[in-house]
Structures are given as C-alpha cells and as structure tokens.
Design a protein around this motif. Structure first.
Motif, PDB file in Angstrom:
ATOM      1  N   THR A 152       0.554  -0.825   0.050  1.00  0.00           N
ATOM      2  CA  THR A 152       0.134  -0.167  -0.177  1.00  0.00           C
ATOM      3  C   THR A 152       0.962   1.406   0.290  1.00  0.00           C
ATOM      4  N   GLY A 153       1.978   0.934  -0.681  1.00  0.00           N
ATOM      5  CA  GLY A 153       2.762   2.161  -0.445  1.00  0.00           C
ATOM      6  C   GLY A 153       2.561   3.373  -1.667  1.00  0.00           C
ATOM      7  N   ASP A 154       1.779   3.352  -2.369  1.00  0.00           N
ATOM      8  CA  ASP A 154       1.267   4.099  -3.742  1.00  0.00           C
ATOM      9  C   ASP A 154       0.278   5.056  -2.912  1.00  0.00           C
ATOM     10  N   LEU A 155      -0.924   4.306  -1.691  1.00  0.00           N
ATOM     11  CA  LEU A 155      -1.451   4.654  -0.943  1.00  0.00           C
ATOM     12  C   LEU A 155      -0.940   5.713   0.422  1.00  0.00           C
ATOM     13  N   TRP A 156      -0.100   5.710   1.103  1.00  0.00           N
ATOM     14  CA  TRP A 156       0.745   5.863   1.628  1.00  0.00           C
ATOM     15  C   TRP A 156       1.257   7.465   0.582  1.00  0.00           C
ATOM     16  N   LEU A 157       1.826   7.190   0.025  1.00  0.00           N
ATOM     17  CA  LEU A 157       2.202   8.581  -0.933  1.00  0.00           C
ATOM     18  C   LEU A 157       1.014   9.300  -1.332  1.00  0.00           C
ATOM     19  N   SER A 158       0.310   9.144  -1.556  1.00  0.00           N
ATOM     20  CA  SER A 158      -0.890   9.983  -2.140  1.00  0.00           C
ATOM     21  C   SER A 158      -1.307  10.907  -1.152  1.00  0.00           C
ATOM     22  N   GLY A 159      -1.764  10.050   0.344  1.00  0.00           N
ATOM     23  CA  GLY A 159      -2.814  10.688   1.028  1.00  0.00           C
ATOM     24  C   GLY A 159      -3.842   9.560   1.761  1.00  0.00           C
ATOM     25  N   ALA A 160      -4.312   8.852   1.067  1.00  0.00           N
ATOM     26  CA  ALA A 160      -5.580   8.003   1.081  1.00  0.00           C
ATOM     27  C   ALA A 160      -6.277   7.862   1.864  1.00  0.00           C
ATOM     28  N   LEU A 161      -6.008   7.755   3.013  1.00  0.00           N
ATOM     29  CA  LEU A 161      -5.747   7.214   4.022  1.00  0.00           C
ATOM     30  C   LEU A 161      -5.988   8.183   5.220  1.00  0.00           C
ATOM     31  N   ALA A 162      -5.183   9.480   5.633  1.00  0.00           N
ATOM     32  CA  ALA A 162      -4.661  10.164   6.233  1.00  0.00           C
ATOM     33  C   ALA A 162      -5.980  10.651   6.983  1.00  0.00           C
ATOM     34  N   GLY A 163      -6.089  10.810   7.684  1.00  0.00           N
ATOM     35  CA  GLY A 163      -7.400  11.720   9.288  1.00  0.00           C
ATOM     36  C   GLY A 163      -8.612  10.466   8.902  1.00  0.00           C
ATOM     37  N   LYS A 164      -8.714   9.481   8.261  1.00  0.00           N
ATOM     38  CA  LYS A 164      -9.640   7.920   8.857  1.00  0.00           C
ATOM     39  C   LYS A 164      -9.438   7.528  10.143  1.00  0.00           C
ATOM     40  N   PRO A 165     -10.564   6.991  10.854  1.00  0.00           N
ATOM     41  CA  PRO A 165     -10.176   6.571  11.755  1.00  0.00           C
ATOM     42  C   PRO A 165      -9.978   4.756  11.461  1.00  0.00           C
ATOM     43  N   ALA A 166      -8.970   4.178  11.865  1.00  0.00           N
ATOM     44  CA  ALA A 166      -8.487   3.049  12.513  1.00  0.00           C
ATOM     45  C   ALA A 166      -8.210   2.609  13.598  1.00  0.00           C
ATOM     46  N   GLY A 167      -8.414   0.899  13.729  1.00  0.00           N
ATOM     47  CA  GLY A 167      -7.718   0.152  15.182  1.00  0.00           C
ATOM     48  C   GLY A 167      -7.602  -1.553  14.679  1.00  0.00           C
ATOM     49  N   ALA A 168      -7.046  -2.113  16.328  1.00  0.00           N
ATOM     50  CA  ALA A 168      -6.437  -3.630  15.421  1.00  0.00           C
ATOM     51  C   ALA A 168      -7.826  -3.985  16.003  1.00  0.00           C
ATOM     52  N   PHE A 169      -7.697  -5.381  15.648  1.00  0.00           N
ATOM     53  CA  PHE A 169      -8.231  -6.789  16.937  1.00  0.00           C
ATOM     54  C   PHE A 169      -7.041  -7.326  16.896  1.00  0.00           C
ATOM     55  N   THR A 170      -7.284  -8.711  17.427  1.00  0.00           N
ATOM     56  CA  THR A 170      -6.404  -9.987  18.338  1.00  0.00           C
ATOM     57  C   THR A 170      -7.383 -10.994  18.387  1.00  0.00           C
ATOM     58  N   SER A 171      -6.439 -12.513  18.282  1.00  0.00           N
ATOM     59  CA  SER A 171      -6.959 -13.730  19.169  1.00  0.00           C
ATOM     60  C   SER A 171      -5.278 -13.868  19.303  1.00  0.00           C
ATOM     61  N   THR A 172      -5.780 -14.427  20.564  1.00  0.00           N
ATOM     62  CA  THR A 172      -4.715 -15.956  20.686  1.00  0.00           C
ATOM     63  C   THR A 172      -5.042 -17.452  21.205  1.00  0.00           C
ATOM     64  N   GLY A 173      -3.627 -18.023  20.886  1.00  0.00           N
ATOM     65  CA  GLY A 173      -3.979 -19.185  21.389  1.00  0.00           C
ATOM     66  C   GLY A 173      -3.546 -19.178  22.814  1.00  0.00           C
ATOM     67  N   SER A 174      -2.635 -18.529  23.776  1.00  0.00           N
ATOM     68  CA  SER A 174      -2.347 -18.556  24.971  1.00  0.00           C
ATOM     69  C   SER A 174      -3.161 -17.977  25.613  1.00  0.00           C
ATOM     70  N   LEU A 175      -3.589 -17.151  26.445  1.00  0.00           N
ATOM     71  CA  LEU A 175      -3.861 -15.882  27.686  1.00  0.00           C
ATOM     72  C   LEU A 175      -3.032 -14.679  27.457  1.00  0.00           C
ATOM     73  N   HIS A 176      -1.510 -15.082  27.336  1.00  0.00           N
ATOM     74  CA  HIS A 176      -1.094 -14.157  27.609  1.00  0.00           C
ATOM     75  C   HIS A 176       0.282 -14.781  26.215  1.00  0.00           C
ATOM     76  N   GLY A 177      -0.770 -14.670  25.230  1.00  0.00           N
ATOM     77  CA  GLY A 177       0.113 -14.777  24.155  1.00  0.00           C
ATOM     78  C   GLY A 177       0.271 -14.013  23.498  1.00  0.00           C
ATOM     79  N   GLY A 178       1.041 -12.792  23.716  1.00  0.00           N
ATOM     80  CA  GLY A 178       0.950 -11.338  22.693  1.00  0.00           C
ATOM     81  C   GLY A 178      -0.187 -10.556  22.451  1.00  0.00           C
TER      82      GLY A 178
END
Length: 200
Positions: free
Chosen positions: A98-124
């Motif tokens: 997605t370097g071209d999107l970074w270069l054009s600023g296409a995502l700048a100012g939009k909200p974002a967040g992350a989610f994850t799943s792990t096998g172990s309770l303290h697995g990072g």
C-alpha cells in the motif's frame, strides 16, 4: 448513477475462524450506526512458494480485499491472529503493497483500530495490537481503541483490551467468543463508525 455508500472496512486474516468471528461482531457494531455500512474482507495466506497457488476468489468466507477497498473506506478495523507478538504475515504482506496509498495520503485522517485473537491467554495480544497500529500511524490514520466506559473491559475473564478487541481462543478446541468479548467487539465497531462520521 448512484454513489457508493460510505463503509468501514473490516479487514482480517484468520486461520481457525476466531478472528473471522470477531470481524462479524465488529460489523454488527458498525451496523448500529446509521449512514455507514460494514465491508468485511480477508486476505489470502502466503507461503515461500513463488507460484500463485490459490484461486482469485476464496471458496468460502469473505472476499479477498483489494487496495480499492482500503483506499475508499471511511475507516478501518484491522484484525489478525498473533504471530510472536505481531500480525500474521498475510496481513502484513497486503499492507506492504500500500505504498502508493501512503504516498497519496489516501488514508490520512480516517479512523482505524486493530483486533486480535491468541491461542494462549498471555500470547502477545497487546503487543500484536500495538505493532499493528504502527503502519496505521504511517498512513496518517486516527487510532481508535475501546475506552473503559465499556464495562465489559472490567468484567471479561478472557480477551479484551483498551488497545482494541481481543479473544482468547485456547490451545485445544478453539473457544467461542465470550459474551464480554462480543460486547467489546461491537462497542469497538460502533465507536469506529461514530468516529468516521465525525471525521468525514
């Protein structure tokens, strides 16, 4: 010609279906906010094999994401199982294109967040979420987490962090998402959608 409805892109990679289920719950939260749709997309696995070995459309589940899906989104929820405290390589591979999107600023100012799943309770879980945020910051996106005003964060006995939704899948037969984990996912989706509307 009708214009496309604004949408939050829920982009994930999943091996056993737990991260995919989180994506569904996040989409349910997004759907609680009028004026925005949820668009669920996944990415194909990668391997050292240099030949294309998968069909362009998956046999089941969400369609594969395109860069256009990312470029035109009003917000982004990015999901991955943990891999040694980082996102899985298929998702990282997609972001690396997605370097071209970074270069054009296409995502700048939009909200974002992350989610994850792990096998172990303290697995990072927390390191995975935090490291997933680094490319989002490079793209100029506005980070979204889950505030402690969501009481499920204090009640969960499985996954759930202020950095984003998480799920403890276990190391044997994968555990289903707990009620608290589902609530945290939906709160996150709803908050992301509300932020997208305010920032548009």
């Amino acid at each position: 010609m009708a214009t496309e409805s604004p949408y939050i892109l829920v982009l994930y990679y999943s091996r056993t279906g737990q991260t995919a289920e989180m994506a569904t719950q996040i989409a349910r939260g997004i759907s609680k906010v009028s004026g925005l749709d949820a668009r669920i997309r996944t990415v194909p696995p990668v391997s050292p094999d240099t030949e294309a070995s998968l069909p362009p459309v998956p046999d089941s589940g969400a369609p594969y994401a395109t860069k256009a899906d990312l470029e035109h989104c009003a917000g982004l929820a990015l999901g991955s199982p943990t891999r040694f405290g980082n996102m899985a390589s298929p998702l990282k591979y997609f972001l690396d294109t997605t370097g071209d999107l970074w270069l054009s600023g296409a995502l700048a100012g939009k909200p974002a967040g992350a989610f994850t799943s792990t096998g172990s309770l303290h697995g990072g879980q927390e390191t995975t979420l935090l490291t997933m945020m680094v490319p989002l910051l490079h793209h100029g996106m506005v980070l979204c987490g889950v505030p402690y005003s969501e009481k499920a964060l204090n009640e969960t006995t499985a996954g759930g962090t202020p950095y984003g939704p998480s799920h403890w899948a276990g190391t044997g037969q994968p555990k289903a998402l707990s009620d608290a984990e589902k609530t945290i996912c939906q709160t996150f989706g709803q908050r992301l959608a509300n932020l997208a509307i305010k920032l548009r």
